[in-house]
Enzyme design. Structure first.
Site, PDB file in Angstrom:
ATOM      1  N   ASP A 166       1.193  12.111   6.850  1.00  0.00           N
ATOM      2  CA  ASP A 166      -0.267  12.152   7.293  1.00  0.00           C
ATOM      3  C   ASP A 166      -0.516  10.952   8.206  1.00  0.00           C
ATOM      4  OD1 ASP A 166       0.023  10.879   4.495  1.00  0.00           O
ATOM      5  OD2 ASP A 166      -2.200  10.278   5.079  1.00  0.00           O
ATOM      6  N   ASN A 224       0.863   3.183   3.320  1.00  0.00           N
ATOM      7  CA  ASN A 224       1.541   2.385   2.099  1.00  0.00           C
ATOM      8  C   ASN A 224       2.886   3.018   2.109  1.00  0.00           C
ATOM      9  OD1 ASN A 224      -0.077   0.412   1.856  1.00  0.00           O
ATOM     10  ND2 ASN A 224      -1.388   1.620   0.662  1.00  0.00           N
ATOM     11  N   HIS A 255      -3.157  13.725   1.882  1.00  0.00           N
ATOM     12  CA  HIS A 255      -2.043  12.882   1.630  1.00  0.00           C
ATOM     13  C   HIS A 255      -0.748  13.531   1.423  1.00  0.00           C
ATOM     14  CE1 HIS A 255      -1.594   8.936   1.836  1.00  0.00           C
ATOM     15  NE2 HIS A 255      -1.536   8.227   0.713  1.00  0.00           N
ATOM     16  N   ASN A 272       3.087   5.424  -2.668  1.00  0.00           N
ATOM     17  CA  ASN A 272       3.480   3.956  -2.060  1.00  0.00           C
ATOM     18  C   ASN A 272       4.741   3.361  -2.683  1.00  0.00           C
ATOM     19  OD1 ASN A 272       0.609   4.188  -1.703  1.00  0.00           O
ATOM     20  ND2 ASN A 272      -0.101   2.606  -3.150  1.00  0.00           N
TER      21      ASN A 272
END
Length: 186
Positions: A91, A112, A19, A66
């Site tokens: 990513d 997100n 991530h 997020n």
């Protein structure tokens, strides 16, 4: 002035995870151009300087993924950076590890961090460099997969894609993004 934002999660726990490939790409640019991330403002660490004759801001939001938009919008406002001068590196599960894909706009695709950016920027029209991390196998939950470190057999592909994304950013500083897209999406 161009702003290049790498998405990721702050903290050592998330360092070098799938991530955080956006952070890894920013680190590559920082290393190449000796622009240390010493500035801290608006929930971000960032560097300012020159690359290829263009003034740049290299940004790592320190919000969690997020909430990335909460960091990017205030920095854009503070430095008076126009939307067309922002590129986001992140990513992508839908690309195999090692592949990159550039786009000028698009939806969030379930990401997100991108959803937060769309919400805070008020548009889907911003430049993106998507770096492939592949999909989980054996029914592994996506949330667990993206927070894993890369497997040894993927590392060279990941290193190559990070370098290629930095090359693409450097090219964008000298030519239109559409040209860079055409060159790097082959």
């Amino acid at each position: 002035m161009k702003m290049i934002v790498g998405l990721g999660n702050p903290g050592q726990k998330f360092d070098q995870t799938r991530h955080n490939i956006g952070f890894i790409a920013i680190d590559e640019l920082v290393h190449r151009h000796n622009l240390p991330l010493t500035n801290k403002k608006f929930n971000s660490v960032y560097a300012t300087g020159m690359i290829n004759g263009e003034k740049v801001i290299l940004v790592k939001p320190t919000t969690f993924m997020n909430l990335s938009g909460e960091a990017v919008r205030p920095l854009m406002n503070y430095y008076n950076v126009e939307l067309e001068d922002v590129a986001v590196i992140y990513d992508d599960l839908d690309l195999p590890a090692g592949k990159i894909r550039l786009r000028e706009k698009g939806g969030h695709g379930g990401h997100n961090g991108i959803r937060s950016l769309i919400d805070h920027l008020g548009t889907k029209e911003f430049k993106r460099l998507r770096l492939g991390i592949g999909r989980p196998v054996n029914r592994q939950p996506v949330v667990d997969y993206v927070l894993q470190r890369f497997h040894k057999d993927e590392l060279q592909d990941i290193v190559d894609s990070v370098k290629k994304s930095a090359d693409a950013v450097e090219a964008w500083l000298q030519e239109p993004f559409l040209n860079v897209m055409n060159d790097f999406n082959r």
